[in-house]
Structures are given as structure tokens and as C-alpha cells.
Design a protein around this motif. Structure first.
Motif, PDB file in Angstrom:
ATOM      1  N   PRO A  15       0.830  -1.204   0.000  1.00  0.00           N
ATOM      2  CA  PRO A  15       0.000   0.000   0.000  1.00  0.00           C
ATOM      3  C   PRO A  15       0.875   1.270   0.000  1.00  0.00           C
ATOM      4  CG  PRO A  15       0.127  -0.911   2.210  1.00  0.00           C
ATOM      5  CD  PRO A  15       0.937  -1.825   1.332  1.00  0.00           C
ATOM      6  N   CYS A  51       3.414  -4.631   7.694  1.00  0.00           N
ATOM      7  CA  CYS A  51       2.266  -4.609   6.772  1.00  0.00           C
ATOM      8  C   CYS A  51       2.256  -5.886   5.944  1.00  0.00           C
ATOM      9  CB  CYS A  51       2.369  -3.385   5.857  1.00  0.00           C
ATOM     10  SG  CYS A  51       1.327  -3.515   4.389  1.00  0.00           S
ATOM     11  N   LYS A  52       1.100  -6.583   5.919  1.00  0.00           N
ATOM     12  CA  LYS A  52       1.050  -7.847   5.180  1.00  0.00           C
ATOM     13  C   LYS A  52       0.438  -7.676   3.799  1.00  0.00           C
ATOM     14  CE  LYS A  52      -3.148  -9.165   7.683  1.00  0.00           C
ATOM     15  NZ  LYS A  52      -3.664 -10.101   8.698  1.00  0.00           N
ATOM     16  N   GLY A  53       0.064  -6.450   3.451  1.00  0.00           N
ATOM     17  CA  GLY A  53      -0.420  -6.185   2.104  1.00  0.00           C
ATOM     18  C   GLY A  53      -1.839  -6.628   1.839  1.00  0.00           C
ATOM     19  N   CYS A  54      -2.672  -6.654   2.861  1.00  0.00           N
ATOM     20  CA  CYS A  54      -4.033  -7.164   2.675  1.00  0.00           C
ATOM     21  C   CYS A  54      -4.909  -6.200   1.874  1.00  0.00           C
ATOM     22  CB  CYS A  54      -4.676  -7.450   4.024  1.00  0.00           C
ATOM     23  SG  CYS A  54      -4.956  -5.975   5.017  1.00  0.00           S
ATOM     24  N   GLY A  55      -4.566  -4.913   1.882  1.00  0.00           N
ATOM     25  CA  GLY A  55      -5.312  -3.948   1.079  1.00  0.00           C
ATOM     26  C   GLY A  55      -6.567  -3.398   1.730  1.00  0.00           C
ATOM     27  N   ILE A  56      -6.796  -3.746   2.987  1.00  0.00           N
ATOM     28  CA  ILE A  56      -8.004  -3.258   3.667  1.00  0.00           C
ATOM     29  C   ILE A  56      -7.974  -1.728   3.752  1.00  0.00           C
ATOM     30  CG2 ILE A  56      -9.195  -3.199   5.913  1.00  0.00           C
ATOM     31  CD1 ILE A  56      -8.541  -6.186   6.180  1.00  0.00           C
ATOM     32  N   CYS A  57      -6.795  -1.169   4.045  1.00  0.00           N
ATOM     33  CA  CYS A  57      -6.666   0.291   4.154  1.00  0.00           C
ATOM     34  C   CYS A  57      -7.078   0.966   2.835  1.00  0.00           C
ATOM     35  CB  CYS A  57      -5.249   0.685   4.552  1.00  0.00           C
ATOM     36  SG  CYS A  57      -3.981  -0.024   3.497  1.00  0.00           S
ATOM     37  N   ILE A  81      -0.329   0.524  10.632  1.00  0.00           N
ATOM     38  CA  ILE A  81      -0.409   1.951  10.302  1.00  0.00           C
ATOM     39  C   ILE A  81      -0.275   2.723  11.612  1.00  0.00           C
ATOM     40  CG2 ILE A  81      -1.853   3.821   9.383  1.00  0.00           C
ATOM     41  CD1 ILE A  81      -3.003   1.838   7.390  1.00  0.00           C
ATOM     42  N   MET A  85      -2.600   0.091  -4.144  1.00  0.00           N
ATOM     43  CA  MET A  85      -1.797  -1.109  -3.932  1.00  0.00           C
ATOM     44  C   MET A  85      -0.901  -1.333  -5.152  1.00  0.00           C
ATOM     45  SD  MET A  85      -2.931  -1.981  -0.935  1.00  0.00           S
ATOM     46  CE  MET A  85      -2.203  -3.585  -0.636  1.00  0.00           C
ATOM     47  N   CYS A 120      -6.722  -1.164   9.833  1.00  0.00           N
ATOM     48  CA  CYS A 120      -5.575  -2.052   9.608  1.00  0.00           C
ATOM     49  C   CYS A 120      -5.535  -3.151  10.670  1.00  0.00           C
ATOM     50  CB  CYS A 120      -4.264  -1.263   9.643  1.00  0.00           C
ATOM     51  SG  CYS A 120      -2.845  -2.378   9.538  1.00  0.00           S
ATOM     52  N   PRO A 121      -5.599  -4.436  10.258  1.00  0.00           N
ATOM     53  CA  PRO A 121      -5.695  -5.529  11.229  1.00  0.00           C
ATOM     54  C   PRO A 121      -4.383  -5.863  11.935  1.00  0.00           C
ATOM     55  CG  PRO A 121      -5.672  -6.408   9.007  1.00  0.00           C
ATOM     56  CD  PRO A 121      -5.668  -4.915   8.866  1.00  0.00           C
ATOM     57  N   GLU A 122      -3.270  -5.395  11.469  1.00  0.00           N
ATOM     58  CA  GLU A 122      -1.986  -5.837  12.060  1.00  0.00           C
ATOM     59  C   GLU A 122      -1.718  -5.332  13.476  1.00  0.00           C
ATOM     60  OE1 GLU A 122       0.365  -8.151  11.339  1.00  0.00           O
ATOM     61  OE2 GLU A 122      -1.407  -8.717  10.244  1.00  0.00           O
TER      62      GLU A 122
HETATM   63  S1  SF4 Z   1      -2.293  -3.359   3.491  1.00  0.00           S
HETATM   64 FE1  SF4 Z   1      -3.336  -4.269   5.259  1.00  0.00          FE
HETATM   65  S2  SF4 Z   1      -1.685  -4.608   6.689  1.00  0.00           S
HETATM   66 FE2  SF4 Z   1      -0.864  -3.197   5.202  1.00  0.00          FE
HETATM   67  S3  SF4 Z   1      -1.249  -1.220   6.061  1.00  0.00           S
HETATM   68 FE3  SF4 Z   1      -2.996  -1.672   4.751  1.00  0.00          FE
HETATM   69  S4  SF4 Z   1      -4.503  -2.572   6.106  1.00  0.00           S
HETATM   70 FE4  SF4 Z   1      -2.531  -2.623   7.182  1.00  0.00          FE
END
Ligand code: SF4
Ligand code: SF4
Lengths: 97, 383
Positions: A38, A75-81, A60, A92, A55-57
Motif C-alpha cells: 500500500p 504490513c502484510k499487504g491485505c489492502g483493507i486500508c 499503520i 496497492m 488495519c488488522p496488524e
Molecule cells: S495493506 Fe493491510 S496490513 Fe498493510 S497497512 Fe494496509 S490494512 Fe494494514
């Protein structure tokens, strides 16, 4: 910063019996498996904190002025943000390593 | 001090003598009295331990694993459906290398509901890596708790101690309670190499990719194999201090036996009495009692059964679609051995049905009269 002795090993004989992190999670980075990264466009971002909240981690962090910074070590790159940002300020991108 | 007590309380006394520090449990028949007595001991100050009431067996073992990961000696007990609910956490206790001791009262699985004895609950945990010990008497139950901590903490693996519902759990027998200071001498404080520690912070059991997972599995196998020797050592040392020894297996009059019975749990006691009667009648019968089931006592089984002409294995369990589990295990231990006796497999006593001296006599008779081994004989099936 938590205290932790660093554990190092070469192979099966000297590794710990149980799956234990090499040190505290500050050292034990978990982002190696990210394949989408992201990126925040700060021209579009009007700091609202929604990405930080979702962000689930959490990977951020918010600066003093409330603007978001992505911690790429976790950051695991989930893309939720990117999905949740109301201003489409996060995009992304394919991870290049 | 000798005291008359039920098997369940022998488990409680074993835990107390081992100075367990955390007990987490959920009630289930026929186990409940084990933790009932322990909770009383915690309440009246006899035992300095934290008793954690939880909402399920899954949580009971999870809490015990957490306690063990923090470096304390943890104990839990359950039975049947409760053990099945713990299944996921048994894998966890093994992988996390937490030497929790778990007392399981063998009770048949539902449906239909049953509260009576059968080994399918514990044997269904066979491949998790938890050690398993099957007890025959209340004295053995109490002593095995103490031995279990000794071995489990050496090899960093959990241990399940197994006893028959009612035949042992609710039956009163005299039990010798050793002096606490002798137990303290035998069983030192638990001191794991890594633990939850604010001064040395690590994450436990976190994501581990294929680069090291394989090695961690190898280490579990090496540990449980090492446990064979540790059980022998722990038992010898126990014998020196307390004057009682049990072995990984027990050989009862096998030396000159034409037929060797293989037993576990309380069926062994009945078989012992029957073998004495049969010997008076001139029949050479012996018994191999399997006490430690995981790690499997392969060497002992090969040594003793290798000398038999015929072996009759009695299983109070069944692996559906195969045979009795002990039968399957001894067969596999003997396959690569130079002396391979013929083996008959008998299923008996499921759901708590009595296995009497007459049952044992019938098993011996059928084995004597047959010259071709059968793998799955249902003894006493109502036709
Ligand atoms: S991509 Fe997922 S883990 Fe990375 S900053 Fe965004 S929400 Fe958090
Ligand atoms: S959600 Fe979008 S606008 Fe809001 S702080 Fe995050 S990046 Fe900025």
C-alpha cells in the motif's frame, strides 16, 4: 522497547525445542510474504484515521498531526486500508524485491 | 501413610504430591471428583495452586498450556467427549512443548450416551504426540502422576495418564501416600529453557514456514523417542526411593508361556487372576501388560512376545475398519522382528461391559483351539 535475548541457530541440533521467535516482535519482522504494497498519496489524504482504525496488524501508525504512516516491517499487504480509505488516497502496488 | 481412596482421588493426590501450581478443568462424569478434591485442597490451603474454572475442556487445556508456557507445573483432567473437545489443544500442547499432565478417565464415546469404560477416547489421540500411560491400580495412578511430570518435563512433551471409568475411577483401594519431602527430592522444580518472561520477550508458536517446520517435527519425534529411556530411568529411580516399579510394560509369567495375553488397564488384573487359575490347571499362559503406550515400547514387546508361539491381544477399543488398536500396534512392532508369533485379536468390554475371568478363559480356549490367527474376534457378542 521490550528486552529480549536474541536466539540464533544453524540447524536442527542447536535450534530451540519449541517454535519461539528469534527475539521480541520488534526484531521478528513479519512482512516478508507481502506481495502487494500500500502506498499513501499524501496530496489526497485528509487525515481521518480510518485506515489506521481498519488495519488488522496494526501496521499503520499516526503521526502527531494525525497523518498515517505505513510500517512496512509488519504490513502484510491485505489492502483493507486501500479499500476503506474514503478519499482513495491509498493504492496497492506490486511488491518488487 | 496408607489411605483408602478411589482412583479419581489417587489422581488428585498424585497432582498434589507433584506440587502442581495451576489446575484448569471442566467437570465431566466420571472425572469430576478428580478436580473436585483438588479445588477443595486449593480452597483450604492444603495445596498452593491456582484453580482456574473454565467454560469448556478446550479452554481447560488451553489455560494449562498457557500456565505451562509461563513456567509453572500445570494439571488438567477430563474424559471422553471432553477429551475429544481438547483434541486441537493436545496438538498445541505437543507443538508448544508444554509438559502438561492430563488425567483421562476412559469413557466410551457417544452416541449413544455412555459413561462406562472404553479406550477409544484416549486412543483417538494416538497420533498427536502426547505421551500415554495406561494404569491398572489406584497406587499406580498416584505414582504415575509423579513419574509423568518427571519424564514430561525432561523431554518437554505433555503426558496423558489413563484409567478405566468406574473399575478404577470409582473403586476404592488402599494407596500408599509417600512423604512429601521424598517426592520433592524425586521431582525437582519445573524449569523450562524458554518461557513467557517480561525480561526476555519472545513470541511462541508463531507462523513458521517450510524452512523450519520440518525440523520442529523431527525434534518432537526425537523427544518422544528419548522419552523411552527417560521412562525407564524415572521408573528405576522411583523404585529406589519409593520401593515401587511398573516398567513400560509388565511381563507376568511369560517366560515359559505357550500363549501370551496382551492387556492394558484393569483387564490386566482380571487376566492375572485367571492366568493363576489356568496355571493351576497346568496351562502355560502369560501376560504382557502394556503400560506406556506412547512412546510405544517396541523393544520390550519384541523381546517378550518374540518368545511366544501364540499371542492373544485383548482390546477394549476398536479402530473401525481395521482392528483393535493394541493388536495393530503389536503387529506392527513385530513385523520387522526375527521372531514373529501368530497373533489373535479380540475385541472385549466395549462400553463398560464386564470382562470376567470367564471371558479371559474363553479367549485362551479359542486361541488354543485355533491354528489360524484371526484379526477381529468379537468376544461375547449376543447372537
Ligand atoms: S495493506 Fe493491510 S496490513 Fe498493510 S497497512 Fe494496509 S490494512 Fe494494514
Ligand atoms: S483513510 Fe485515507 S484519508 Fe483517511 S487517513 Fe487514511 S489515507 Fe488518509
Amino acid at each position: 522497547m521490550p528486552k529480549a535475548k536474541k536466539i540464533v541457530w544453524k540447524g536442527v541440533d542447536d535450534m530451540p525445542e519449541m517454535a519461539v521467535s528469534l527475539s521480541s516482535m520488534r526484531v521478528n519482522k513479519t512482512a516478508s510474504w507481502r506481495n502487494l504494497k500500500p502506498v499513501i498519496d499524501y496530496d489526497k489524504c485528509k487525515p481521518c484515521g480510518i485506515c489506521w482504525k481498519f488495519c488488522p496488524e496494526p501496521a499503520i501508525l499516526l503521526k502527531e498531526d494525525g497523518s498515517p504512516v505505513i510500517d512496512y516491517d509488519y504490513c502484510k499487504g491485505c489492502g483493507i486500508c486501500a479499500e476503506e480509505c474514503p478519499r482513495n488516497a491509498i493504492t496497492m502496488h506490486r511488491e518488487e524485491r | 501413610m496408607r489411605k483408602l481412596m478411589m482412583g479419581n482421588h489417587a489422581l488428585s493426590y498424585g497432582a498434589k504430591l507433584s506440587r502442581v501450581q495451576v489446575i484448569a478443568a471442566y467437570p465431566i462424569t466420571p472425572q469430576t471428583q478428580v478436580v473436585e478434591l483438588l479445588s477443595e485442597m486449593c480452597a483450604n490451603g492444603e495445596l498452593d495452586a491456582k484453580f482456574v474454572k473454565v467454560e469448556s475442556e478446550h479452554s481447560a487445556l488451553a489455560a494449562s498450556i498457557g500456565a505451562s508456557a509461563a513456567g509453572t507445573r500445570a494439571f488438567t483432567a477430563t474424559s471422553s467427549q471432553g477429551l475429544a473437545l481438547m483434541h486441537e489443544m493436545i496438538h498445541w500442547a505437543v507443538g508448544a512443548r508444554t509438559p502438561v499432565v492430563l488425567g483421562n478417565i476412559n469413557r466410551a464415546m457417544a452416541p449413544p450416551w455412555s459413561i462406562w469404560t472404553e479406550q477409544n477416547d484416549s486412543l483417538s489421540q494416538r497420533d498427536t504426540g502426547i505421551m500415554q500411560v495406561y494404569c491398572e491400580s489406584n497406587q499406580e495412578v498416584q505414582d504415575t502422576v509423579i513419574q509423568s511430570y518427571k519424564v514430561a518435563e525432561k523431554v518437554l512433551l505433555p503426558c496423558m495418564l489413563v484409567l478405566d471409568a468406574f473399575y478404577l475411577s470409582h473403586t476404592y483401594e488402599p494407596v500408599d501416600i509417600p512423604e512429601q519431602k521424598l517426592v520433592d527430592k524425586y521431582l525437582p522444580k519445573f524449569n523450562p529453557p524458554y518461557k513467557l518472561d517480561p525480561d526476555d520477550v519472545h513470541a511462541f508458536g508463531g507462523l513458521t514456514d517450510a524452512k523450519w517446520y520440518y525440523e520442529l517435527r523431527y525434534k518432537i519425534e526425537s523427544a518422544i523417542e528419548r522419552a523411552r529411556g527417560e521412562w525407564r530411568k524415572a521408573d528405576d529411580e522411583f523404585g529406589e526411593i519409593f520401593g515401587r516399579k511398573y516398567g513400560l510394560v509388565e511381563d507376568y509369567k511369560c517366560e515359559d508361556a505357550d500363549i501370551m495375553l496382551v492387556t492394558s488397564g484393569t483387564i490386566t488384573g482380571t487376566a492375572r487372576v485367571t492366568v493363576d487359575m489356568l496355571r493351576d490347571e497346568g496351562k502355560k499362559i502369560g501376560i504382557l501388560k502394556i503400560r506406556v503406550f506412547r512412546p510405544f515400547p517396541t523393544d520390550e514387546v519384541r523381546d517378550i512376545l518374540g518368545g511366544a508361539k501364540k499371542v492373544a491381544c485383548i482390546d477394549r477399543n476398536i479402530s473401525f475398519g481395521q482392528s483393535g488398536v493394541f493388536f495393530e500396534e503389536i503387529k506392527s512392532a513385530l513385523y520387522n522382528s526375527s521372531h514373529r508369533p501368530q497373533i489373535w485379536g479380540y475385541i472385549a468390554g466395549l462400553g463398560g461391559r464386564d470382562v470376567t475371568p470367564d471371558t479371559i478363559r474363553e479367549i485362551v480356549k479359542r486361541t488354543e483351539e485355533s491354528d489360524k490367527p484371526q484379526e477381529l474376534i468379537w468376544i461375547g457378542l449376543k447372537k
